[in-house]
Design an enzyme around this catalytic site. Structure first.
Site, mmCIF file in Angstrom:
data_model
loop_
_atom_site.group_PDB
_atom_site.id
_atom_site.type_symbol
_atom_site.label_atom_id
_atom_site.label_comp_id
_atom_site.label_asym_id
_atom_site.label_seq_id
_atom_site.Cartn_x
_atom_site.Cartn_y
_atom_site.Cartn_z
ATOM 1 N N LEU A 1 0.824 -1.205 0.000
ATOM 2 C CA LEU A 1 0.000 0.000 0.000
ATOM 3 C C LEU A 1 0.858 1.253 0.000
ATOM 4 C CD1 LEU A 1 -2.741 -1.112 2.549
ATOM 5 C CD2 LEU A 1 -2.834 -1.170 0.049
ATOM 6 N N CYS A 2 0.247 2.345 -0.404
ATOM 7 C CA CYS A 2 0.866 3.667 -0.433
ATOM 8 C C CYS A 2 1.512 3.969 0.918
ATOM 9 C CB CYS A 2 -0.217 4.692 -0.756
ATOM 10 S SG CYS A 2 0.344 6.390 -0.780
ATOM 11 N N PRO A 3 2.712 4.454 0.945
ATOM 12 C CA PRO A 3 3.575 4.916 -0.146
ATOM 13 C C PRO A 3 4.623 3.892 -0.580
ATOM 14 C CG PRO A 3 4.499 5.701 1.887
ATOM 15 C CD PRO A 3 3.247 4.890 2.246
ATOM 16 N N ASP B 1 -1.868 -1.272 -5.749
ATOM 17 C CA ASP B 1 -2.464 -0.184 -4.974
ATOM 18 C C ASP B 1 -3.014 0.891 -5.916
ATOM 19 O OD1 ASP B 1 -3.197 1.516 -2.887
ATOM 20 O OD2 ASP B 1 -1.200 2.399 -2.759
#
Length: 81
Positions: free
Chosen positions: A10-12, A37
């Site tokens: 997932l981000c980042p 993502d």
């Protein structure tokens, strides 16, 4: 071409992995990032624009989106002294 598998992250994290590889690569090196993502669709183009890298292509694969990036010249974006 170097391939970075960031599927499931997932981000980042996808962009951080991409940045790590690009920072250690020579200008002109091509890197493919595989990401699942949804935020990568925003983060990768923004990162490339800010860091001076070229986003070559974005393609949908079976289970991920593939971003192909070419490392830019680290000093090309800076104004002359």
């Amino acid at each position: 071409m170097i391939e970075v598998d960031a599927r499931g992250l997932l981000c980042p994290l996808p962009v951080l992995r991409l940045r790590k590889i690009l920072n250690g690569a020579a200008p002109g090196t091509r890197v493919a990032l595989l990401a699942t993502d949804a935020m990568a669709a925003v983060d990768v183009p923004h990162f490339c624009a800010e860091a001076g890298h070229a986003l070559i292509s974005v393609t949908q694969e079976k289970d991920a989106i593939r971003y192909e990036v070419m490392r830019g010249d680290a000093f090309a974006w800076r104004a002359p002294a």
